[in-house]
Motif scaffolding. Sequence first.
Motif, mmCIF file in Angstrom:
data_model
loop_
_atom_site.group_PDB
_atom_site.id
_atom_site.type_symbol
_atom_site.label_atom_id
_atom_site.label_comp_id
_atom_site.label_asym_id
_atom_site.label_seq_id
_atom_site.Cartn_x
_atom_site.Cartn_y
_atom_site.Cartn_z
ATOM 1 N N PRO A 15 0.835 -1.212 0.000
ATOM 2 C CA PRO A 15 0.000 0.000 0.000
ATOM 3 C C PRO A 15 0.862 1.251 0.000
ATOM 4 O O PRO A 15 1.928 1.298 0.627
ATOM 5 N N LEU A 16 0.403 2.250 -0.701
ATOM 6 C CA LEU A 16 1.112 3.527 -0.788
ATOM 7 C C LEU A 16 0.317 4.564 0.010
ATOM 8 O O LEU A 16 -0.841 4.831 -0.309
ATOM 9 N N VAL A 17 0.958 5.137 1.072
ATOM 10 C CA VAL A 17 0.280 6.113 1.941
ATOM 11 C C VAL A 17 0.331 7.478 1.252
ATOM 12 O O VAL A 17 1.418 8.003 0.961
ATOM 13 N N LEU A 18 -0.833 8.011 0.982
ATOM 14 C CA LEU A 18 -0.914 9.334 0.371
ATOM 15 C C LEU A 18 -1.081 10.447 1.417
ATOM 16 O O LEU A 18 -0.678 11.589 1.179
ATOM 17 N N PHE A 19 -1.663 10.069 2.579
ATOM 18 C CA PHE A 19 -1.870 11.042 3.656
ATOM 19 C C PHE A 19 -1.768 10.332 4.992
ATOM 20 O O PHE A 19 -2.389 9.262 5.162
ATOM 21 N N PRO A 20 -1.016 10.851 5.954
ATOM 22 C CA PRO A 20 -0.234 12.094 5.883
ATOM 23 C C PRO A 20 0.981 11.929 4.981
ATOM 24 O O PRO A 20 1.485 10.827 4.805
ATOM 25 N N GLN A 21 1.422 13.032 4.431
ATOM 26 C CA GLN A 21 2.480 13.002 3.447
ATOM 27 C C GLN A 21 3.864 12.885 4.092
ATOM 28 O O GLN A 21 4.822 12.589 3.387
#
Length: 898
Positions: free
Chosen positions: A687-693
Amino acid sequence: HLLLFLLFVGPFNCFASYSRATELFYSLNEGLPAGVLIGSLARDLRLPTAGGQHPASLQPPLSFTLASHGLGGQYVQLDNRSGELHTSAVEIDREALCVESSGATIFGGSTAVSFSSPSPESCLLLLDVLVLPQEYFRLVKVKIAIRDVNDNAPRFPVPHIRLLVPENAPVNTRLAIEHPALDPDVGTNGVQTYRLRDNYGVFTLDVEENENGERTPYLIVMGALDRETQDEYVTVIVAEDGGTPPLVGSATLTIGISDINDNCPQFNNSQLNVTLYGNCSLGTHVATVHAVDMDLGSNAQITYSYSQKVPQLSRDLFHLNESTGAITLSTKFDGDTPRLHRLIILGNGPGCIPAVITVLVTIIKVMMRPPEVVPRFIANEVEGVVYLKELEPINTPVAFFTIKDPDEKYKVSCYLDGDGPFRLSPYKPYNNEYLLETTKPLDFETQQLYEISVVAWNSEGFHVKKVVKVQVLDDNDNSPVFSEQLIELSIEENNVPNAFLTKLHATDADSGERGQVSYFLGPDAPSYFALDKTTGVLTVSTQLDREEKEKYRYTVKAVDSGFPPRESIATVTITVLDKNDNSPRFINKDFSFFVPENFPGFGEIGVISVTDADAGQNGWVALSVLNGSDIFVIDTGKGVLRAKVSLDREQQSSYVLWIEAVDGGDPALSSTAKITILLLDINDNPPLVLFPQSNMSYLLVLPSTLPGSPITEVYAVDKDTGMNAVIAYSIIGRRGPRPESFRIDPKTGNITLEESLMQNDYGLYRLLVKVSDHGYPEPLHSTVMVNLFVNDTVSNESYIESLLRKEPDISVEEKQPQISIEPTHKKMESASCMPTLVALSIISLGSIALVTGMGIYICLRKGKKHHGADENLEVQIPLNGRINLHMLEKKPMEISNI
């Protein structure tokens, strides 16, 4: 035309004193093109024009008009204003317009246009031209002389001329050649001379001209002729005109030499000597005289006769055939017959002195009479020839022979002379009786005629021979024989109808009708093959298709015409040769392959099956990729499709290829098929965390925040599809005054406040959030640090940043998130491959819709976050922490192929 003429002429009668009739004469060559100036009537008539002495305004315009628009109008064009006369587009042919004998007038209305030839050299075209207006009215007679040009070559009326000359024709004999050459041109352009290409040294030509100017060639004999030496001369007669350059025509001239009786009979010898025995029988051939006459026909007829010097006794004893010159014995010798006879024979020809030959006949006296051989034929006999059928059994009787001595003084014996399956044996109990019979069956095909002799001799050595001829009659005892029992043929497919295959040949040793062979197809021959009964030509009436049938095998019969008929059988094999008339065919027009992503390079994706109905080189098929050849390659021989590199579904989920199959024919044929490759997803993306950056950002949480209120969220996406893209959120590490005050929703990632915040709860909270997918066989995850600062305000940002930069002391909890989706690993292992592939395909399609929805959701959430930040006065402050978050986000993972 007459009315038009009266309209013009009538008003001018009162001005007769002003009108005149004038003649103008012009000449031009025949065959000129259109637009050649013949003459100017205004200038030649000296009529005033606009450029004359009088002012132009006082001169009425002149008008020139042909009085008749008949046939003459097609050869000339008259300018009505200037009066210039030109040739028209119709070419003038003097030979077509003028006849040399007399003029011919052609009427075309009230005025005549005539084509006349007063002399052989002239040909006139007469025109009447009216000049208007009435002040200058006149009728002009225009004469145009058509001059001849040399545009015609001499031509003989027949291509082959034959002339007979008697062989005794004297030198300077003149013979007219009845078919002289014709030339439509006149004068010197006509025929002038004749010549021979080869005169053989005995002929020449002369030309005579009569009163009408016609030239006739004469053949003149310049040397002696002899038909017996050469009876015909073939040469070419050439006629030449006097034009410049001269034109010629030719014909074949055959000069035949007719025979006259200028040769007499001649004998090759002057004397013949003949010896006869005194016991010769009547009709014995004595001699034949022969004379030769070199003439032909009746001039060469020869008759033979005795000279007057031959005694009557010799004439009676020897007969002379007047036509053949054969001399035969007509009376038997006796004791008073002279022993020497001089026969003077004349060879008589018409109008000739007879040729003479002497036949000297010497007769030898015989003291005893020879034995006698008397035959009595049992088999069929005609004029001394015995006829026996072949295959007659052994010991078939032919004839009885009685042998005796006329004087009854001597003992007589006999024997058989000659080759053949015959035997002559005494016939007991009779004396001097002998039986002639066969010793084995006769065979017509081996020998048709036998000539044997029964020879009798007495004790004094006197021999007598009786010749017997045996003719073998043919019987139908032989069957036709094919030259080949197995006839192997070949023909290319797609042949033309009624194509020739071969010509059968069978021979029959029998004669006559029994040896005539007819040909027939056997009952096993297909109906579209035809065999000519008489010639044996074998054809095929339809097109053959090798792919339908490659080999034909059937029988043919050869039957003779005997009774009963006999036959033989041969076998015909036909091999249909292949032509490249079939394109390669794929078993499907569309192929689909499901391949897991990250499939190893040059691994087998699938097999493309293709066939070609042709054979040999024409059926060899080469496969190639028309598009995408930089990624995919296909094995030409096996049809195995491979990818050169590993494929990533996240970069491209499917590929459409076009495969071309080309055969080895000349010219080559081809076909194409569509290949669809669908990549199945595997869990190869965490998974790629977009938020928090950032792990250094923070959020201000007011102490007055009510329990259950959303504080923030963790938002992540997964590039995989299906279960590999289902994300779960969990807090695996906490730090703060009361860290359990916050919880995260495992499905949405929303972080909410669980309990009311107290005065002691102020400070910095650090939550380590694990974002994990539900991939198989092993889920992948990422981590992110969520920083919450509980306080009324942010009064010292540098202090908060210093806290963030410190390495957090957080213990990691290995607690799996609790979500409602349960893995189905064991079920997938136990299930069959096909349902799994179908399910994965459905999940892939659903994931596309999910990603689209998530994109829309992110956009909406971003708008809401900006709005919430304004309301809650949340501030993200970067922190300087020492926790190695990079190591927490990465975890070794194992990806297995489906």
